[in-house]
Enzyme design. Structure first.
Site: not given
Lengths: 620, 181
Positions: A25, A86, A186, A208
């Site tokens: 992850d 990211k 994800e 999420d």
């Protein structure tokens, strides 16, 4: 020597060796690696016992640090310490400038807009290199854990990631020496973690909320197949935004509106983060900053988050609508991401869906665990009957047509893999090339969508205008990555395609980075082994020379000069030799001193038997 | 070596359902899922490139087949295609005056609704009316096709196409009014 294995006809094949697969992850704030430990997939801790690796990389005078060690430099050296990288993946410099909040980094103005690089004391560093540093740490953590090299990895990405962001994630993994089995959304990974273990059937919302990204996915779980029915989200909404709102509140409250330096901003940010965390467990929290002190309550925080919370429910509503489902069709809500620990978020979700969300897995680990389970399937350790994932493309793919308009060729939420073909024709006699501009997004104007790349089709056979029919196939694979091929229909001539990605790096630049990273790895290994060989050689020579000074009388002059000869040879090699040469010479010296060492040992024993005390032997 | 799917196969027989406009979506979905379990590229991640490519093609074909079968409009176009009628090749006069008038009227209703959240209720009334029209149009299409009335079913296809486009526009309009962008 290994022999060929010849099997009896009809004999059972030997048990296939278990491969070593991991799930990673790669998060905005934290990153994790998970693999099979015993019979279950678990996240792996660092030497300090921490499973979460903070996604922070520091480029320091004495090397690169990742995680907690890098965090120490956040305040002291923020220009060389990269956080939330990211968010930069697959973005252009101008898009990064439009983030609307302050970044302490300087970007290399020499490079094109689509290729941002942060200027650090290690030179210009691209986002994929920063991500690769984080992935390398996780790779080493896993390899140390199992003492094996990784056979393959599943890396998770937000469902909302576009083609450029996915491609850069894959590039970063390759740069870190990982074989990517699959890029997995994800939320899908989270559903894998919950679904496979519980064998649930029905429609599931995966909510999420991470540090920097927000994703909502609607999945249908049925007969062992997970299908993503719809996804939605916001690539710029997450816990960081709540920190920022809290920070702004603190500044407003304490009158720190302007005149505040970078270091104070970072300190305030850290304070805001810690207040937010504590408010998940306490109703109110006291704080102190410089000479200011105050109190904030949980309700005050919820009030501050009104806008992001409303945005979250709007996205949920839109996802339901895209899948043509009602709230009552939702059986479960899975919570993912550290920010879902916030009571305000949990309450909002429970109110909206009318059911209490699932929180039995640690929301920080559930994605990595799901990725680890899927990695086991893909590497072949686990029967594929146990789970098949059918993902959808998160954003529509389209082509530029006349008048700056977009013609959609693959609408969003289409199940992947998918292939769609479109025919084009020439508008001039004898025309041999065509240019195609591929964009991604939902808007009608090209300028409102994200440009993915320009494809030049060359080698079309010259014909009268409008006769040549070029069939262009757009293929999106199971990772959500686009590839394009083209063919002239009547003649079957394949057109050549030159891709010019609008964002991120040219394939050749990535290839160059990969090459130099491999070369550096070899160089690093050689330099480590060289210094080890030098240390070993020096240690041996020290012992031999001391022995010669003491006991040269035990051997004849010829043997002594042979030993001295070898010592000299080794001394010369120390400066100029390779590690292999030094090791060989060390071995040679060791060999010619074997009998000398035995003679000394005998003499020592004889001496001892002549009444020397134990103490004096031990002290020698 | 796995035998992969051929792109020549009829989508209906691929998904093991009868070749009609009225379809058993449940069976189609079961077949789709079981074939995907067999052919999805994930099942071939350790195999050589040619097999991975073949899997990609088979899996894409299945996705396309299931999408075509499960969408009434795409299913209708596909069925007409099997009878040799290309729905892309249509002129205004194929559509008929009546259809054009109906289109214009419905569009006018949508265009004249009050702005913002005020128009929401009327928008929903319009939405319901259009949904009913979609259902009856589908029924008529099925009947026309069963009678092999190709021209009639082609006109009904275009009617359905227009109504579904209108449905999407209504939804988008609603999104804008609710601030969902």
């Amino acid at each position: 020597m290994a022999l060929l294995q010849i099997q009896e006809p009809g004999a059972k094949p030997p048990q296939r060796e278990q491969k070593f697969a991991v799930g990673i992850d790669l998060g905005t704030t934290n990153s994790l690696v998970a693999t099979k430990v015993g019979s279950v997939v678990e996240t792996l801790p660092s030497d300090d016992g921490e499973d979460l690796l903070q996604s922070i990389v520091h480029y320091g005078d004495d090397g690169i640090k990742v995680g907690r060690e890098a965090r120490d430099f956040l305040v002291k050296d923020n220009k060389n310490t990269v956080v939330s990288v990211k968010r930069l993946l697959g973005k252009s410099q101008s898009e990064i400038r439009e983030f609307g909040y302050y970044l302490p980094y300087k970007f290399d103005a020499q490079l094109p807009d689509g290729d941002p690089a942060i200027i650090t004391r290690h030179g210009s560093i691209r986002p994929i290199q920063v991500s690769a540093e984080i992935l390398s740490v996780l790779r080493k953590r896993a390899e140390n854990f199992s003492d094996k090299e990784i056979d393959g990895a599943v890396i998770t990405v937000p469902a909302y990631f576009n083609d450029a962001q996915r491609q850069q994630t894959k590039d970063a993994a390759e740069l870190a020496g990982l074989k990517v089995l699959r890029l997995l959304n994800e939320p899908t990974a989270a559903a894998v973690a919950y679904g496979l273990d519980a064998g649930a059937e029905g429609n599931v919302i995966v909510f999420d909320l991470g540090g920097g990204t927000f994703d909502v996915s609607l999945l249908s779980l049925r007969g062992g197949v997970f299908q993503v029915l719809a996804t939605g989200g916001d690539t710029n909404l997450g816990g960081d935004d709540i920190d920022r709102l809290l920070q702004e509140w603190l500044r407003r409250k304490e009158g720190l509106l302007s005149d505040i330096d970078d270091k104070a901003v970072t300190t305030l940010n850290l304070l805001a983060t810690s207040l937010k965390h504590r408010l998940s467990f306490e109703e109110s929290v006291e704080y102190a900053f410089d000479s200011f002190t105050g109190v904030i309550t949980r309700d005050e925080l919820k009030g501050l988050c009104k806008t992001p919370l409303k945005r979250m429910t709007s996205v949920c509503r839109k996802v339901l609508r895209d899948a043509q489902l009602e709230i009552s069709d939702i059986k479960e809500v899975v919570m993912v991401g550290g920010s879902t620990r916030m009571p305000a978020v949990r309450e909002t979700v429970a109110d909206f869906f009318g059911i209490s969300p699932l929180v039995s897995f640690d929301p920080d680990k559930v994605v990595a665990i799901g990725a680890g389970i899927q990695a086991e399937v893909l590497v072949g350790n686990r029967s594929s009957d146990e789970g098949l994932l059918l993902d959808v493309i998160p954003l529509s793919l389209g082509l530029e047509t006349m008048g700056n308009l977009v013609e959609k060729i693959i609408p969003r939420n289409t199940t992947i893999p998918v292939t769609r073909a479109q025919e084009f024709t020439t508008y001039k006699d004898g025309q041999t090339a065509l240019s195609i501009h591929v964009v991604q997004g939902e808007r009608e104007l090209v300028s409102d969508c994200r440009s993915l790349g320009r494809f030049e089709l060359r080698g079309i056979p010259p014909m009268v205008a409008g006769v040549a029919k070029v069939r262009v196939s757009f293929q999106v694979d199971a990772d959500g990555l686009l590839s394009v091929s083209a063919e002239e229909v009547s003649t079957g001539v394949k057109a050549e395609i030159a891709v010019k990605p609008s964002y991120g790096l040219q394939a050749s630049v990535v290839e160059e980075m990969l090459k130099s990273s491999r070369e550096n790895a070899i160089k690093d290994m050689e330099s480590r082994s060289l210094s080890e060989a030098r240390v070993d050689a020096e240690r041996l020579m020290e012992v031999v020379k001391a022995a010669l000074l003491e006991d040269a009388g035990l051997i004849d002059p010829k043997e002594k000069s042979l030993i001295e000869n070898k010592c000299e040879l080794l001394t010369n090699l120390l400066r100029v030799g390779t590690s292999a040469e030094i090791k060989q010479a060390t071995e040679d010296l060791n060999l010619v001193t074997v009998s000398f060492a035995n003679l000394r040992m005998d003499a020592q024993i004889a001496k001892t038997l002549h009444g020397e005390s134990i103490d004096s032997i031990v002290s020698e | 070596m796995t035998k992969f799917l051929s792109s020549d196969q009829n989508y209906f027989s691929l998904l093991e359902i009868s070749c009609d406009f009225e379809v058993d979506l449940e069976t189609a979905r079961e077949t789709f899922l079981s074939l995907q379990r067999k052919f999805h590229p994930d099942q071939f991640s350790g195999c050589d490139e040619s097999e991975q490519l073949a899997a990609l093609h088979s899996s894409s074909l299945l996705n396309d087949a299931y999408e075509t079968i499960s969408s009434p409009l795409k299913r209708a176009a596909y069925l007409l295609g099997l009878s040799g009628i290309d729905v892309e090749q249509t002129s205004q006069k194929d559509l008929g005056m009546e259809l054009l008038m109906e289109q214009m009227e419905l569009r006018e209703v949508l265009g004249s609704l009050p702005d913002g959240e005020q128009g929401l209720e009327e928008l929903e009334t319009l939405q319901d009316a259009v949904s009913e029209k979609v259902a009856s149009c589908q029924l008529e299409f099925g009947k026309a096709l069963a009678k092999n009335d190709l021209l009639g079913s082609k006109r009904l296809y275009h009617k359905l196409q227009f109504l579904i486009k209108l449905t999407i526009e209504i939804t988008e309009d609603e999104d804008r009014r609710l601030g969902l962008g």
